[in-house]
Scaffold this motif. Structure first.
Motif, PDB file in Angstrom:
ATOM      1  N   LEU A 276     -23.104 -20.164  -7.141  1.00  0.00           N
ATOM      2  CA  LEU A 276     -23.225 -21.026  -5.962  1.00  0.00           C
ATOM      3  C   LEU A 276     -24.675 -21.228  -5.534  1.00  0.00           C
ATOM      4  N   GLY A 277     -25.604 -20.715  -6.328  1.00  0.00           N
ATOM      5  CA  GLY A 277     -27.005 -20.949  -6.049  1.00  0.00           C
ATOM      6  C   GLY A 277     -27.558 -20.069  -4.951  1.00  0.00           C
ATOM      7  N   VAL A 278     -28.695 -20.476  -4.421  1.00  0.00           N
ATOM      8  CA  VAL A 278     -29.402 -19.738  -3.379  1.00  0.00           C
ATOM      9  C   VAL A 278     -29.845 -20.727  -2.308  1.00  0.00           C
ATOM     10  N   ALA A 279     -30.189 -20.193  -1.148  1.00  0.00           N
ATOM     11  CA  ALA A 279     -30.656 -21.049  -0.063  1.00  0.00           C
ATOM     12  C   ALA A 279     -31.499 -20.242   0.897  1.00  0.00           C
ATOM     13  N   SER A 280     -32.346 -20.943   1.657  1.00  0.00           N
ATOM     14  CA  SER A 280     -33.064 -20.338   2.774  1.00  0.00           C
ATOM     15  C   SER A 280     -32.897 -21.229   3.988  1.00  0.00           C
ATOM     16  N   GLY A 281     -33.151 -20.671   5.167  1.00  0.00           N
ATOM     17  CA  GLY A 281     -32.944 -21.468   6.373  1.00  0.00           C
ATOM     18  C   GLY A 281     -33.570 -20.870   7.606  1.00  0.00           C
ATOM     19  N   ASP A 282     -33.506 -21.627   8.703  1.00  0.00           N
ATOM     20  CA  ASP A 282     -33.983 -21.226  10.030  1.00  0.00           C
ATOM     21  C   ASP A 282     -35.332 -20.512   9.980  1.00  0.00           C
ATOM     22  N   PRO A 283     -36.370 -21.168   9.454  1.00  0.00           N
ATOM     23  CA  PRO A 283     -37.676 -20.510   9.366  1.00  0.00           C
ATOM     24  C   PRO A 283     -38.339 -20.369  10.729  1.00  0.00           C
ATOM     25  N   ASP A 284     -39.151 -19.342  10.858  1.00  0.00           N
ATOM     26  CA  ASP A 284     -40.081 -19.246  11.973  1.00  0.00           C
ATOM     27  C   ASP A 284     -41.453 -18.923  11.389  1.00  0.00           C
ATOM     28  N   HIS A 285     -42.419 -18.544  12.244  1.00  0.00           N
ATOM     29  CA  HIS A 285     -43.789 -18.372  11.748  1.00  0.00           C
ATOM     30  C   HIS A 285     -43.978 -17.108  10.928  1.00  0.00           C
ATOM     31  N   SER A 286     -42.986 -16.210  10.912  1.00  0.00           N
ATOM     32  CA  SER A 286     -43.153 -14.970  10.151  1.00  0.00           C
ATOM     33  C   SER A 286     -42.072 -14.748   9.103  1.00  0.00           C
ATOM     34  N   GLY A 287     -41.109 -15.666   8.982  1.00  0.00           N
ATOM     35  CA  GLY A 287     -40.071 -15.447   7.990  1.00  0.00           C
ATOM     36  C   GLY A 287     -38.998 -16.508   8.001  1.00  0.00           C
ATOM     37  N   PHE A 288     -37.831 -16.143   7.450  1.00  0.00           N
ATOM     38  CA  PHE A 288     -36.720 -17.077   7.278  1.00  0.00           C
ATOM     39  C   PHE A 288     -35.494 -16.284   6.858  1.00  0.00           C
ATOM     40  N   VAL A 289     -34.371 -16.959   6.765  1.00  0.00           N
ATOM     41  CA  VAL A 289     -33.134 -16.370   6.271  1.00  0.00           C
ATOM     42  C   VAL A 289     -33.001 -16.687   4.780  1.00  0.00           C
ATOM     43  N   LEU A 290     -32.596 -15.693   4.005  1.00  0.00           N
ATOM     44  CA  LEU A 290     -32.235 -15.910   2.610  1.00  0.00           C
ATOM     45  C   LEU A 290     -30.725 -15.783   2.472  1.00  0.00           C
ATOM     46  N   TRP A 291     -30.152 -16.624   1.613  1.00  0.00           N
ATOM     47  CA  TRP A 291     -28.686 -16.652   1.447  1.00  0.00           C
ATOM     48  C   TRP A 291     -28.309 -16.742  -0.011  1.00  0.00           C
ATOM     49  N   THR A 292     -27.227 -16.076  -0.361  1.00  0.00           N
ATOM     50  CA  THR A 292     -26.480 -16.358  -1.580  1.00  0.00           C
ATOM     51  C   THR A 292     -25.050 -15.878  -1.352  1.00  0.00           C
ATOM     52  N   ARG A 293     -24.173 -16.236  -2.257  1.00  0.00           N
ATOM     53  CA  ARG A 293     -22.778 -15.772  -2.192  1.00  0.00           C
ATOM     54  C   ARG A 293     -22.303 -15.541  -3.620  1.00  0.00           C
ATOM     55  N   LEU A 294     -21.759 -14.362  -3.871  1.00  0.00           N
ATOM     56  CA  LEU A 294     -21.308 -14.013  -5.209  1.00  0.00           C
ATOM     57  C   LEU A 294     -19.941 -14.627  -5.479  1.00  0.00           C
ATOM     58  N   ALA A 295     -19.801 -15.255  -6.638  1.00  0.00           N
ATOM     59  CA  ALA A 295     -18.518 -15.852  -7.022  1.00  0.00           C
ATOM     60  C   ALA A 295     -18.496 -16.027  -8.538  1.00  0.00           C
ATOM     61  N   GLN A 296     -17.664 -15.228  -9.205  1.00  0.00           N
ATOM     62  CA  GLN A 296     -17.523 -15.394 -10.656  1.00  0.00           C
ATOM     63  C   GLN A 296     -16.668 -16.602 -11.004  1.00  0.00           C
ATOM     64  N   GLU A 297     -15.687 -16.894 -10.155  1.00  0.00           N
ATOM     65  CA  GLU A 297     -14.797 -18.039 -10.341  1.00  0.00           C
ATOM     66  C   GLU A 297     -14.777 -18.827  -9.037  1.00  0.00           C
ATOM     67  N   PRO A 298     -15.749 -19.713  -8.834  1.00  0.00           N
ATOM     68  CA  PRO A 298     -15.916 -20.352  -7.521  1.00  0.00           C
ATOM     69  C   PRO A 298     -14.702 -21.119  -7.026  1.00  0.00           C
ATOM     70  N   LEU A 299     -13.871 -21.663  -7.932  1.00  0.00           N
ATOM     71  CA  LEU A 299     -12.744 -22.486  -7.507  1.00  0.00           C
ATOM     72  C   LEU A 299     -11.436 -21.709  -7.420  1.00  0.00           C
ATOM     73  N   ALA A 300     -11.489 -20.395  -7.422  1.00  0.00           N
ATOM     74  CA  ALA A 300     -10.273 -19.592  -7.297  1.00  0.00           C
ATOM     75  C   ALA A 300      -9.514 -19.987  -6.036  1.00  0.00           C
ATOM     76  N   GLU A 301      -8.198 -20.173  -6.167  1.00  0.00           N
ATOM     77  CA  GLU A 301      -7.385 -20.666  -5.048  1.00  0.00           C
ATOM     78  C   GLU A 301      -7.344 -19.707  -3.873  1.00  0.00           C
ATOM     79  N   ASP A 302      -7.503 -18.423  -4.122  1.00  0.00           N
ATOM     80  CA  ASP A 302      -7.457 -17.460  -3.022  1.00  0.00           C
ATOM     81  C   ASP A 302      -8.760 -17.409  -2.235  1.00  0.00           C
ATOM     82  N   GLY A 303      -9.759 -18.191  -2.650  1.00  0.00           N
ATOM     83  CA  GLY A 303     -11.027 -18.251  -1.934  1.00  0.00           C
ATOM     84  C   GLY A 303     -11.933 -17.061  -2.156  1.00  0.00           C
ATOM     85  N   LEU A 304     -11.540 -16.144  -3.032  1.00  0.00           N
ATOM     86  CA  LEU A 304     -12.297 -14.908  -3.226  1.00  0.00           C
ATOM     87  C   LEU A 304     -13.312 -15.018  -4.357  1.00  0.00           C
TER      88      LEU A 304
END
Length: 564
Positions: free
Chosen positions: A57-85
């Motif tokens: 699902l890739g990576v992302a960053s967000g909500d920066p300020d003058h000293s940093g930001f948020v880093l994001w990722t989400r682990l998913a081996q099977e992204p389209l699994a019906e159970d959402g897991l």
């Protein structure tokens, strides 16, 4: 899996002491860690149960300020699994993260570990700080032998500094089924400093529900989103798109939602069709909010609490700009007289609000405290008046600020009273490019202009769209404060400095097939202390493109609102 020296990542990353980045906390680390001889063994244990690369699902960053930001990722081996897991084992995983001073990922400046827990969809949110202001950084994640792609982030200038100017883009409305995300790819290639997503990041519909002429380009997986599993699966389908991943990896994002992240035209605790009993709507809202947080680079202040989520917030880009990011869905009164275009008495009811009283007070207080050169309001629905009736009656959209006239009046008066230097409203939702002057009194076209509005078209929603002649647009004739219209797909790219805000309305000719080039259809400038938009460039109609020369108002409304 990225091709990098695994030993380098292990030595500089795993050994770094850090707090686990659970939803309630942020991870921090020693930027000069020492080698850990047990690193390989620890990583083998940490990745047990992973059969394939989980960074789908890739990576992302967000909500920066003058000293940093948020880093994001989400682990998913099977992204389209019906159970959402996402095909992940039901246990937490330890994820390493590193921040680099160079794009070749050689100089580590911050590092640590975070926990991807199943309760939060195996998402990771890391709040990085103690970085230098006004500069680029790069980052990536690792779990076991798997390494994520590299993303670029950027810190804002120091609160007392202007910085070197801001390249900011804003986008909206990406219906996966209606086209390819070519505009996201072209946006990534622009290398902006900051991206604002103003809503409709994903759509809730089941396949063959919201269709376009000629048929949808691709299909949603799963039913209409109503449960947590549904929303997780839908977000994963969008996030798995390589063009969207490229846009997230290119720059930090500021995100806010509109309606389709939950349900078309929802308002507070009222679904789109309240006449149909929906006893599970609040549970649906809770699920949608939780999945939204799990899939966005948001700070811990936005962790949802039941059916509530704090999304309106303020981000400062040094002295240059303050971004007031609004939520016009969660607190609004229900639309008056239905959702469409109406001549509706409720629209002028002084007791009705699109923001709610608390958010309105917060916004106006922010105007009074602001010392920014530019106060930029990032929000969802059309702010300026758009009357589609040339006669005395006002026929306007009940889903936009026209349906909440008193709310708009109070906020406009608020920035006037506060002496805001340069108020600019940024908008999405309507699937077309627009530019307009803002008035305190739209009934007096000769009255003073008190602000500017820039509206981005959709990334894909509505399909290819068409090149358009703004001079023949009926809305522009009825509403002289509206200055520009175009119905192609794309985004708006801005350059903000002390003298002016320059906005390029970028468009692609089609989204049905890959590879479309992007070009500037028009350029508008907002000069410092001169409210209103001034056109400086307009590309002629392309004779090779399908054109929409003189659409009726009814056709324009249909193009932007055609939904099941």
């Amino acid at each position: 899996m990225s091709q990098l020296n695994r030993r380098h990542f292990l030595v500089t990353g795993l050994a770094a002491g850090a707090a686990a980045a659970l939803p309630a906390g942020a991870a921090h680390a020693d930027p000069t860690p020492t080698p850990d001889p047990a690193a390989e063994t620890a990583q083998s244990l940490a990745s047990r149960g992973l059969r394939t690369d989980p960074f789908t699902l890739g990576v992302a960053s967000g909500d920066p300020d003058h000293s940093g930001f948020v880093l994001w990722t989400r682990l998913a081996q099977e992204p389209l699994a019906e159970d959402g897991l996402g095909g992940m084992p039901q246990r937490p995983f330890t994820v390493q993260w590193q921040v680099y001073a160079d794009e070749n990922a050689r100089r580590v400046v911050r590092a640590g570990v975070a926990v991807a827990a199943p309760e939060w969809g195996h998402s990771v949110h890391v709040e990085v700080d103690h970085l230098s202001s006004d500069r680029d950084y790069w980052y990536r994640f690792r779990v076991g032998p798997y390494v994520s792609p590299i993303g670029r982030a950027r810190t804002a200038p120091h609160p007392l500094a202007y910085g070197s100017g801001l390249a900011m883009a804003f986008v909206s409305c990406a219906q996966y089924e209606h086209g390819l995300f070519t505009s996201y790819r072209r946006l990534a290639e622009e290398h902006p400093d900051l991206v604002l997503h103003l809503g409709d990041y994903q759509y809730e519909y089941a396949r063959d529900t919201y269709t376009i002429p000629g048929g949808n380009v691709r299909d949603h997986e799963g039913p209409e989103t109503e449960t947590l599993a549904n929303y997780r699966q839908r977000h994963a389908q969008y996030k798995a798109d390589p063009d969207l991943q490229a846009a997230h990896a290119a720059a930090p994002w500021l995100v806010v939602w509109d309606d389709h992240e939950l349900d078309n035209n929802w308002a507070d605790e009222v679904p789109e069709k309240p006449e149909i009993p929906q006893p599970n709507f609040l549970a649906r809202r809770e699920a949608a909010f939780r999945a939204y947080y799990e899939n966005m680079p948001l700070r811990r202040t936005s962790i949802p609490r039941g059916v509530d989520m704090q999304l309106y917030r303020r981000i400062r880009w040094g002295r240059m700009a303050t971004f007031h990011m609004l939520d016009t869905r969660q607190y609004r009164d229900d639309q008056g007289c239905g959702d469409g275009y109406r001549d509706c008495p409720a629209a002028v009811d002084p007791n009705r609000s699109i923001t709610g009283a608390e958010q309105e007070a917060w916004l106006i207080d922010g105007f009074h405290k602001s010392r920014a050169h530019w106060d930029i309001i990032g929000q969802q629905v059309f702010f300026a008046q758009r009357d589609n009736n040339a006669g005395p009656a006002k026929v306007t959209s009940m889903d936009a600020w026209d349906g909440y006239v008193a709310s708009r009046q109070r906020i406009t008066q608020g920035w006037i009273d506060a002496g805001v230097r340069n108020p600019v409203v940024l908008t999405g939702d309507v699937h077309a490019h627009w530019a307009s002057d803002l008035k305190l009194n739209y009934d007096d076209p000769t009255g003073p202009t008190v602000g500017s509005e820039l509206v981005t078209t959709s990334i894909t929603t509505g399909g290819d769209g068409a090149d358009s002649n703004p001079a023949s647009q009926p809305f522009l004739k009825i509403n002289p404060h509206l200055k520009f219209y175009n119905n192609q797909r794309g985004y708006v790219l801005t350059k903000i400095d002390r003298d002016a805000l320059t906005a390029d309305f970028r468009v692609v000719p089609q989204v049905r097939t890959p590879g479309a080039a992007v070009h500037t259809k028009a350029t508008f400038v907002v000069e410092d202390r001169v409210p209103g938009v001034q056109q400086t460039y307009l590309r002629p109609l392309d004779p090779a493109a399908r054109t929409l020369g003189a659409p009726s108002i009814e056709e324009t409304v249909r193009l932007e609102t055609e939904r099941p």
